[in-house]
Design a protein around this motif. Structure first.
Motif, PDB file in Angstrom:
ATOM      1  N   VAL A  82       2.635   4.524 -37.133  1.00  0.00           N
ATOM      2  CA  VAL A  82       3.510   4.265 -38.113  1.00  0.00           C
ATOM      3  C   VAL A  82       2.930   3.355 -39.344  1.00  0.00           C
ATOM      4  CG1 VAL A  82       4.541   2.039 -36.968  1.00  0.00           C
ATOM      5  CG2 VAL A  82       6.105   3.722 -38.500  1.00  0.00           C
ATOM      6  N   ALA A  83       2.278   2.285 -39.050  1.00  0.00           N
ATOM      7  CA  ALA A  83       1.384   1.662 -39.996  1.00  0.00           C
ATOM      8  C   ALA A  83       0.746   2.344 -40.951  1.00  0.00           C
ATOM      9  CB  ALA A  83       0.518   0.514 -39.316  1.00  0.00           C
TER      10      ALA A  83
ATOM     11  N   PRO B  99      -2.971  -1.146 -36.150  1.00  0.00           N
ATOM     12  CA  PRO B  99      -1.486  -1.239 -36.247  1.00  0.00           C
ATOM     13  C   PRO B  99      -1.023  -2.641 -36.845  1.00  0.00           C
ATOM     14  CG  PRO B  99      -2.214  -1.070 -33.847  1.00  0.00           C
ATOM     15  CD  PRO B  99      -3.432  -0.830 -34.612  1.00  0.00           C
ATOM     16  N   GLU B 100      -1.682  -3.954 -36.489  1.00  0.00           N
ATOM     17  CA  GLU B 100      -1.156  -4.933 -36.810  1.00  0.00           C
ATOM     18  C   GLU B 100      -0.946  -5.262 -38.498  1.00  0.00           C
ATOM     19  OE1 GLU B 100      -4.320  -5.000 -35.025  1.00  0.00           O
ATOM     20  OE2 GLU B 100      -2.810  -4.874 -33.302  1.00  0.00           O
TER      21      GLU B 100
ATOM     22  N   LEU C 216       0.778  -3.497 -40.103  1.00  0.00           N
ATOM     23  CA  LEU C 216       2.424  -3.436 -40.235  1.00  0.00           C
ATOM     24  C   LEU C 216       2.923  -5.074 -40.047  1.00  0.00           C
ATOM     25  CD1 LEU C 216       4.880  -1.844 -40.849  1.00  0.00           C
ATOM     26  CD2 LEU C 216       5.228  -1.635 -38.261  1.00  0.00           C
TER      27      LEU C 216
ATOM     28  N   VAL D 195       3.123  -2.949 -45.665  1.00  0.00           N
ATOM     29  CA  VAL D 195       1.679  -2.935 -44.716  1.00  0.00           C
ATOM     30  C   VAL D 195       0.876  -3.429 -45.903  1.00  0.00           C
ATOM     31  CG1 VAL D 195       0.333  -1.287 -43.891  1.00  0.00           C
ATOM     32  CG2 VAL D 195       2.420  -0.613 -43.866  1.00  0.00           C
TER      33      VAL D 195
ATOM     34  N   ALA E 260       9.962  -4.398 -44.221  1.00  0.00           N
ATOM     35  CA  ALA E 260       8.767  -3.984 -43.775  1.00  0.00           C
ATOM     36  C   ALA E 260       7.880  -3.575 -44.968  1.00  0.00           C
ATOM     37  CB  ALA E 260       8.910  -2.936 -42.724  1.00  0.00           C
TER      38      ALA E 260
ATOM     39  N   PRO F  63       8.938  -1.465 -35.103  1.00  0.00           N
ATOM     40  CA  PRO F  63       7.783  -0.146 -35.340  1.00  0.00           C
ATOM     41  C   PRO F  63       8.472   1.076 -35.034  1.00  0.00           C
ATOM     42  CG  PRO F  63       6.600  -2.095 -34.594  1.00  0.00           C
ATOM     43  CD  PRO F  63       7.860  -2.385 -34.347  1.00  0.00           C
ATOM     44  N   SER F  64       8.771   1.122 -34.042  1.00  0.00           N
ATOM     45  CA  SER F  64       9.659   2.310 -33.575  1.00  0.00           C
ATOM     46  C   SER F  64      10.710   2.671 -34.358  1.00  0.00           C
ATOM     47  CB  SER F  64       9.903   2.627 -31.993  1.00  0.00           C
ATOM     48  OG  SER F  64      10.259   1.559 -31.395  1.00  0.00           O
TER      49      SER F  64
ATOM     50  N   LEU G 297      10.994   1.975 -37.512  1.00  0.00           N
ATOM     51  CA  LEU G 297      10.538   2.226 -38.465  1.00  0.00           C
ATOM     52  C   LEU G 297       9.845   3.700 -38.767  1.00  0.00           C
ATOM     53  CD1 LEU G 297       9.733   1.966 -41.609  1.00  0.00           C
ATOM     54  CD2 LEU G 297       7.600   0.716 -40.803  1.00  0.00           C
ATOM     55  N   ALA G 298       9.471   4.191 -37.370  1.00  0.00           N
ATOM     56  CA  ALA G 298       8.849   5.501 -37.259  1.00  0.00           C
ATOM     57  C   ALA G 298       9.826   6.546 -37.350  1.00  0.00           C
ATOM     58  CB  ALA G 298       8.216   5.652 -35.914  1.00  0.00           C
TER      59      ALA G 298
END
Ligand code: GUN
Ligand code: ZN
Length: 446
Positions: free
Chosen positions: A360-361, A30-31, A33, A21, A19, A414-415, A417-418
Motif C-alpha cells: 500500500v505504501a 513499508p515504513e 507510509l 508517503v 496518510a 495500512p489495510s 488504506l489499501a
C-alpha cells in the motif's frame, strides 16, 4: 518549524484520517507510509502546511485555528496524474481495438473537433473540473493538435487553480489532415504558447510530439528547438507502447538504434522528459532513460485495455528509471489515479515471479509523491510535510457503498488504506484543495 525555530501560525486545521508517503517506499520499505486514524493537518494563511500529526497534539498547538472537520473522511495529498489527454474524455470506454486501430478509428476523428474554439473551451473546462472531482491536483496533460484549443485550455487551466503542465500536440506524418502540421508551424505555435504560458501561476509548458510514428525528423528537431530556446519547459511523448508501433518507428527511422534514439537525436530526453508506457523497452533504452533522469509514466489501465502488455516494472526499477503513474484517458479506464494504482498492482501480480511486489505504501506513493517528484514539484507538493503547499483530497465512503462496508472491517490503518485505494473512485471524492483553496467540493458536503 520556521528557520528561526518558531512554529508558523496555522489559520486552519483539517481533521480526518490522514496518510501520506513522504519517503520512497521502493528504497525504505513499508515504513515509508505515515498515518493517523484521528489526524490533523495545520495550514497557514498562505496555504502552506505547518504541521501534520495526531489531532490532539496538533490541535493543542493551534488552539484558535479554524477547524475543517472532515471526520469520517480520509485526507491524503492531492493525486498526481503524470499522463492524461485533454481531448479524449469523449472517447473513454472503447472496446476491441489495439493502439493503432484505436487511434485511427476512434481517437483522431474526435480530436479533430477541437478546431472549434468554443467546443475546445467547453471541453477544457469540463476536463479540468473532472480532474479536480477525481482528487487530482497536479497533472501533465497531453494537449490538442490545434493552437486555438490549447489557448482555450490554458485559459481554463489558469482559472481552475490546478497545477497543470501541458502543450500543443504535434505531428506531421500519418495523421488525418485536420491534425497534421508542419515542422515550421509546430515550432512557431509551440514557441508562442510556451513563451506565453510557461511559468504563469501554476502553469507550465510541455513540448509534445505525439509519438515518432506521426513525426518526421524535422518535426522532432523543431520540438527540440523549443526545448532549447524556452528555459525550463518540459517534454512529453509516447514510447514503446506496442510491438506494432515499434515496428513502424523502426521502418520510418532506419538510422535510429531504437525508439528512444528518435527522441534523443532531437534533444528531447532529459530530466524534464516524461514518456508514457514503455511496455516494451530494450535494456539499452532503460539504461539511457535512467542516465538522462527521464521519467516513464506507467499507464496500466490503458495498457490492459489496448492489449499493449504488462509493464516491466522490475526492469525499470533495477535500471534506476524513475516511474510515475498516468491515467492515459481516453485509452485508460478513468481519471481515477487510485484506479490506476490498483491496476498497476494487479499487473505486477499477473507477471508472477517477474512482477515487482507492491504494497500500500508503493500505491499511495505512486499516486502522490512519485508524481510530484517526476514533475519536479517535490518540496512543494506530493506529501504533507511542513512547508509543502496544502494540496489535499478528502475521500469519504458514500453512504451504503461497498467501500463503507469493507472499511468497517479493516484491521489497521495500512489495510484500511489499501481498501480505500482499491475501491475509492470519483464518487468518493468529497473535496479537493490546492494550496488550501477549494477546487472541488461535492454539493451538500462539509
Ligand atoms: N500514442 C500516440 N498517441 C496516443 C494516444 O492518444 N494514446 C495512447 N495510449 N498512445 C498513443
Ligand atoms: Zn497517452
Amino acid at each position: 518549524m520556521s528557520s528561526a525555530g518558531v512554529r508558523a501560525v496555522a489559520g486552519r486545521v483539517w481533521r480526518g484520517t490522514v496518510a501520506h508517503v513522504p519517503r520512497d517506499p521502493f528504497r525504505v520499505g513499508p515504513e515509508a507510509l505515515e498515518g493517523w486514524a484521528d489526524g490533523a493537518i495545520a495550514v497557514d494563511a498562505g496555504g502552506r502546511i505547518v504541521e501534520v500529526g495526531a489531532w490532539r497534539e496538533v490541535r493543542a498547538r493551534h488552539p484558535s485555528a479554524t477547524v475543517e472537520d472532515r471526520r469520517g473522511a480520509w485526507l491524503l495529498p492531492g493525486f498526481v496524474d503524470a499522463h492524461v489527454h485533454y481531448p479524449q474524455v469523449g472517447v473513454l470506454g472503447g472496446l476491441g481495438l489495439r493502439l493503432l486501430e484505436w487511434l485511427e478509428a476512434r481517437t483522431w476523428p474526435h480530436e479533430a473537433r477541437f478546431a472549434d474554439a468554443g467546443f475546445a473551451r467547453a471541453e477544457a473546462r469540463r476536463f479540468l473540473g473532472l480532474l479536480a472531482r477525481n482528487g487530482t491536483t497536479t497533472a501533465l496533460v497531453f494537449g490538442a493538435h490545434q493552437a486555438v484549443a490549447m489557448e482555450a485550455f490554458f485559459h481554463e487551466a489558469a482559472a481552475s487553480g490546478l497545477r497543470i503542465t501541458a502543450g500543443l500536440t504535434v505531428g506531421d506524418v500519418g495523421l488525418p489532415d485536420a491534425l497534421r502540421t508542419t515542422p515550421e508551424l509546430a515550432y512557431a505555435e509551440a514557441a508562442f504558447l510556451a513563451r506565453r504560458w510557461h511559468g504563469r501561476g501554476r502553469l507550465r509548458y510541455a513540448v509534445t510530439p505525439r509519438f515518432s510514428v506521426s513525426s518526421s525528423e524535422a518535426l522532432l528537431a523543431a520540438c527540440g528547438a523549443v526545448v532549447r530556446e524556452v528555459p525550463g519547459v518540459w517534454a512529453t511523448s509516447h514510447l514503446n507502447e506496442t510491438p506494432e508501433e515499434i515496428a513502424v518507428v523502426r521502418s520510418r527511422f532506419p538510422g535510429a538504434a531504437d525508439y528512444l534514439a528518435t527522441y534523443e537525436a532531437a534533444g528531447l530526453v532529459g530530466p524534464r522528459s516524461v514518456f508514457a508506457h514503455d511496455v516494451h523497452p530494450t535494456d539499452a533504452e532503460l539504461a539511457r532513460l535512467a542516465a538522462a533522469g527521464a521519467v516513464v509514466a506507467h499507464c496500466p489501465t490503458s495498457n490492459h485495455a489496448l492489449g499493449s502488455g504488462l509493464f516491466p516494472l522490475a526492469r525499470h526499477l533495477s535500471a534506476g528509471v524513475r516511474v510515475a503513474l498516468g491515467t492515459d484517458v481516453g485509452a485508460g479506464a478513468s481519471l481515477s489515479v487510485c484506479g490506476e494504482a490498483t491496476a498497476a498492482y494487479a499487473g505486477q501480480m499477473l507477471l508472477g515471479t517477474e512482477g515487482a511486489p507492491l504494497g500500500v505504501a508503493h500505491l499511495l506513493w505512486w499516486a502522490t509523491a512519485a508524481g510530484a517528484r517526476a514533475l519536479g514539484l517535490d518540496g512543494r507538493v506530493g506529501d504533507l510535510r511542513p512547508g509543502r503547499d496544502a494540496d489535499l483530497v478528502a475521500l469519504r465512503p458514500p453512504p451504503g457503498s461497498t467501500l463503507e462496508a469493507a472499511l468497517a472491517h479493516a484491521a489497521d490503518l495500512p489495510s484500511a488504506l489499501a481498501t480505500l485505494i482499491a475501491l475509492a473512485r470519483e464518487e468518493a471524492v468529497e473535496a479537493t484543495w490546492v494550496a488550501g483553496a477549494p477546487v472541488w467540493e461535492r454539493p451538500g458536503a462539509a
